[in-house]
Scaffold this motif. Structure first.
Motif, PDB file in Angstrom:
ATOM      1  N   ARG A 149       0.831  -1.203   0.000  1.00  0.00           N
ATOM      2  CA  ARG A 149       0.000   0.000   0.000  1.00  0.00           C
ATOM      3  C   ARG A 149       0.866   1.253   0.000  1.00  0.00           C
ATOM      4  N   ALA A 150       1.963   1.228   0.757  1.00  0.00           N
ATOM      5  CA  ALA A 150       2.855   2.391   0.811  1.00  0.00           C
ATOM      6  C   ALA A 150       3.472   2.664  -0.555  1.00  0.00           C
ATOM      7  N   CYS A 151       3.844   1.598  -1.272  1.00  0.00           N
ATOM      8  CA  CYS A 151       4.370   1.765  -2.628  1.00  0.00           C
ATOM      9  C   CYS A 151       3.312   2.382  -3.539  1.00  0.00           C
ATOM     10  N   HIS A 152       2.094   1.879  -3.434  1.00  0.00           N
ATOM     11  CA  HIS A 152       1.003   2.368  -4.284  1.00  0.00           C
ATOM     12  C   HIS A 152       0.646   3.812  -3.959  1.00  0.00           C
ATOM     13  N   ASP A 153       0.631   4.168  -2.660  1.00  0.00           N
ATOM     14  CA  ASP A 153       0.203   5.504  -2.227  1.00  0.00           C
ATOM     15  C   ASP A 153       1.331   6.523  -2.229  1.00  0.00           C
ATOM     16  N   SER A 154       2.584   6.083  -2.471  1.00  0.00           N
ATOM     17  CA  SER A 154       3.760   6.974  -2.473  1.00  0.00           C
ATOM     18  C   SER A 154       3.882   7.727  -1.158  1.00  0.00           C
ATOM     19  N   VAL A 155       3.957   6.978  -0.069  1.00  0.00           N
ATOM     20  CA  VAL A 155       4.154   7.578   1.250  1.00  0.00           C
ATOM     21  C   VAL A 155       5.428   7.010   1.872  1.00  0.00           C
ATOM     22  N   ARG A 156       6.038   7.779   2.753  1.00  0.00           N
ATOM     23  CA  ARG A 156       7.256   7.339   3.416  1.00  0.00           C
ATOM     24  C   ARG A 156       6.956   6.283   4.474  1.00  0.00           C
ATOM     25  N   VAL A 157       7.935   5.435   4.717  1.00  0.00           N
ATOM     26  CA  VAL A 157       7.833   4.455   5.790  1.00  0.00           C
ATOM     27  C   VAL A 157       9.105   4.510   6.628  1.00  0.00           C
ATOM     28  N   ARG A 169      19.726   0.000  12.716  1.00  0.00           N
ATOM     29  CA  ARG A 169      19.424   1.431  12.744  1.00  0.00           C
ATOM     30  C   ARG A 169      18.022   1.676  12.200  1.00  0.00           C
ATOM     31  N   GLU A 170      17.502   2.869  12.527  1.00  0.00           N
ATOM     32  CA  GLU A 170      16.215   3.258  11.965  1.00  0.00           C
ATOM     33  C   GLU A 170      16.435   3.840  10.580  1.00  0.00           C
ATOM     34  N   ARG A 171      15.589   3.449   9.627  1.00  0.00           N
ATOM     35  CA  ARG A 171      15.688   3.947   8.268  1.00  0.00           C
ATOM     36  C   ARG A 171      14.354   4.601   7.893  1.00  0.00           C
ATOM     37  N   THR A 172      14.443   5.701   7.178  1.00  0.00           N
ATOM     38  CA  THR A 172      13.272   6.372   6.622  1.00  0.00           C
ATOM     39  C   THR A 172      13.415   6.355   5.107  1.00  0.00           C
ATOM     40  N   VAL A 173      12.433   5.761   4.416  1.00  0.00           N
ATOM     41  CA  VAL A 173      12.574   5.566   2.979  1.00  0.00           C
ATOM     42  C   VAL A 173      11.281   5.895   2.248  1.00  0.00           C
ATOM     43  N   GLU A 174      11.442   6.086   0.941  1.00  0.00           N
ATOM     44  CA  GLU A 174      10.298   6.258   0.048  1.00  0.00           C
ATOM     45  C   GLU A 174      10.221   5.000  -0.813  1.00  0.00           C
ATOM     46  N   PRO A 175       9.312   4.087  -0.507  1.00  0.00           N
ATOM     47  CA  PRO A 175       9.283   2.790  -1.190  1.00  0.00           C
ATOM     48  C   PRO A 175       8.761   2.895  -2.617  1.00  0.00           C
ATOM     49  N   VAL A 176       9.337   2.058  -3.495  1.00  0.00           N
ATOM     50  CA  VAL A 176       8.921   2.035  -4.894  1.00  0.00           C
ATOM     51  C   VAL A 176       8.261   0.710  -5.241  1.00  0.00           C
ATOM     52  N   ARG A 177       8.952  -0.398  -4.918  1.00  0.00           N
ATOM     53  CA  ARG A 177       8.406  -1.703  -5.293  1.00  0.00           C
ATOM     54  C   ARG A 177       9.077  -2.798  -4.494  1.00  0.00           C
ATOM     55  N   MET A 178       8.327  -3.889  -4.255  1.00  0.00           N
ATOM     56  CA  MET A 178       8.892  -5.089  -3.652  1.00  0.00           C
ATOM     57  C   MET A 178       9.194  -6.104  -4.739  1.00  0.00           C
ATOM     58  N   VAL A 179      10.287  -6.831  -4.554  1.00  0.00           N
ATOM     59  CA  VAL A 179      10.747  -7.796  -5.542  1.00  0.00           C
ATOM     60  C   VAL A 179      11.088  -9.095  -4.822  1.00  0.00           C
ATOM     61  N   THR A 180      10.720 -10.226  -5.407  1.00  0.00           N
ATOM     62  CA  THR A 180      11.097 -11.522  -4.853  1.00  0.00           C
ATOM     63  C   THR A 180      12.241 -12.105  -5.675  1.00  0.00           C
ATOM     64  N   LEU A 181      13.269 -12.568  -4.968  1.00  0.00           N
ATOM     65  CA  LEU A 181      14.376 -13.295  -5.572  1.00  0.00           C
ATOM     66  C   LEU A 181      14.526 -14.595  -4.805  1.00  0.00           C
ATOM     67  N   GLY A 182      14.208 -15.704  -5.465  1.00  0.00           N
ATOM     68  CA  GLY A 182      14.269 -16.979  -4.760  1.00  0.00           C
ATOM     69  C   GLY A 182      13.289 -16.973  -3.601  1.00  0.00           C
ATOM     70  N   PRO A 183      13.751 -17.345  -2.408  1.00  0.00           N
ATOM     71  CA  PRO A 183      12.841 -17.431  -1.271  1.00  0.00           C
ATOM     72  C   PRO A 183      12.695 -16.124  -0.504  1.00  0.00           C
ATOM     73  N   ARG A 184      13.334 -15.040  -0.938  1.00  0.00           N
ATOM     74  CA  ARG A 184      13.351 -13.807  -0.153  1.00  0.00           C
ATOM     75  C   ARG A 184      12.617 -12.669  -0.847  1.00  0.00           C
ATOM     76  N   TRP A 185      12.083 -11.754  -0.001  1.00  0.00           N
ATOM     77  CA  TRP A 185      11.442 -10.529  -0.464  1.00  0.00           C
ATOM     78  C   TRP A 185      12.393  -9.367  -0.219  1.00  0.00           C
ATOM     79  N   TYR A 186      12.454  -8.440  -1.191  1.00  0.00           N
ATOM     80  CA  TYR A 186      13.278  -7.241  -1.065  1.00  0.00           C
ATOM     81  C   TYR A 186      12.429  -6.011  -1.378  1.00  0.00           C
ATOM     82  N   LEU A 187      12.811  -4.890  -0.765  1.00  0.00           N
ATOM     83  CA  LEU A 187      12.165  -3.613  -1.047  1.00  0.00           C
ATOM     84  C   LEU A 187      13.182  -2.690  -1.698  1.00  0.00           C
ATOM     85  N   MET A 188      12.838  -2.150  -2.860  1.00  0.00           N
ATOM     86  CA  MET A 188      13.643  -1.085  -3.451  1.00  0.00           C
ATOM     87  C   MET A 188      13.030   0.240  -3.025  1.00  0.00           C
TER      88      MET A 188
END
Length: 334
Positions: A149-157, A169-188
């Motif tokens: 939803r955050a990727c779709h709505d273009s809001v920070r997380v 550490r704490e990270r503040t990001v602007e999410p674009v898309r999630m990607v699966t590679l093998g058994p893992r999920w990644y956020l760009m």
């Protein structure tokens, strides 16, 4: 007769057609408390919306919901919605191979419109369901839905993130898309504090907070290519390029996406691009593919392959020369 609105009556008609394979016009008129003429008008409204309602004339004829050329909206009752949402959560979590992305998109749409009571039931059922899916990182389906939803709505997380070296550490990001590679999920995502694009493994996130801070979409690299490059190349000491005599699709079936990138080449060859900390490990993995190979870079990988070839040749030679029943001397060193 009932005084309900046309929209409500059409939805009730759709529910009846989905509940049973065939209805006569009189049966539908009785159920809806309207005239057969009203039933015919409502059937036409459903057809306009894309529902393939088929009609058969004569005695014993009636209406049935058929298969169309596109998928119209579905009308689910409470039990059906709960079962569908639970199945999608399990699939998005990786228990159904190859459908994670599609399941997540469908789950995000369904979760958004579920009544609070049904959403709570789905969460309770999911928490009480155990699955055995092999060696992979466990991802909370709620994290997937909220990030989607955050990727779709273009809001920070914001979230706590544990890096490869264990630093958290704490990270503040602007999410674009999630990607699966093998058994893992990644956020760009665009890392606000570092003013650059970054890749984050979802299983290393905690304390996720989706803010209401909307941001303008940024120009960004292709998410799939960026994540794959970040995972397979960027973190490692060595970057290797090895030509393999085989079609690219054949090699992709042998090399997991998280382990290397396969590029097209000419004359029946392709190129495997992979990162590694240990060249011995990389040379052995390439050799185990069982394909004719040429090292493009780095030169150290050619030297490693030559050294390992000598070691293996020596092992094979000593094995041939061994007399049956003679000792290797291992017992003297034990």
């Amino acid at each position: 007769m009932r005084t309900e609105g046309t929209t409500e009556r059409v939805l009730r008609l759709l529910g009846l057609l989905q509940h049973r394979s065939s209805w006569t016009a009189d049966e539908l008129a009785t159920e809806l408390d309207v005239t057969p003429r009203s039933v015919r008008r409502d059937v036409e409204r459903l057809r306009t919306l894309g529902y393939p309602v088929e009609a058969s004339p004569g005695v014993g004829g009636g209406y049935r919901l058929g298969a169309g050329t596109r998928l119209p909206p579905l009308l689910l009752d409470a039990e059906e919605a709960t079962a569908t949402a639970l199945s999608l959560r399990l699939a998005a979590g990786g228990t159904v191979t190859g459908v994670g992305d599609a399941a997540l998109r469908a789950l995000t749409k369904l979760d958004q419109v579920l009544p609070p009571r049904l959403r709570a039931e789905v969460h309770a059922l999911y928490d009480a369901t155990g699955t055995v899916v092999g060696p992979q990182a466990s991802i909370d389906a709620d994290v997937l839905v909220r990030l989607a939803r955050a990727c779709h709505d273009s809001v920070r997380v914001r979230f706590r993130y544990t890096a490869r070296d264990g630093d958290e550490r704490e990270r503040t990001v602007e999410p674009v898309r999630m990607v699966t590679l093998g058994p893992r999920w990644y956020l760009m995502a665009y890392d606000v504090d570092r003013a650059d694009w970054r890749t984050f493994r979802l299983d290393r996130m905690s304390a996720l907070e989706v803010t209401t801070w909307r941001v303008a979409p940024r120009e960004h690299p292709d998410p799939v290519e960026y994540v794959q490059r970040s995972v397979t190349v960027s973190p490692y000491r060595y970057l290797a390029r090895v030509r393999l005599r085989a079609p690219a699709d054949e090699v992709r079936a042998l090399v997991p996406a998280a382990a290397g990138r396969v590029e097209e080449d000419t004359d029946g060859w392709c190129v495997l691009v992979a990162g590694a900390e240990d060249l011995d490990w990389l040379a052995i993995r390439v050799a185990l593919l069982g394909l004719e190979a040429e090292v493009v870079e780095p030169p150290e990988l050619r030297e490693t392959a030559a050294r390992l070839a000598g070691v293996l040749a020596g092992m094979a030679g000593r094995g041939d020369a061994q007399e049956p029943g003679t000792s290797t001397g291992a017992d003297d060193e034990a």
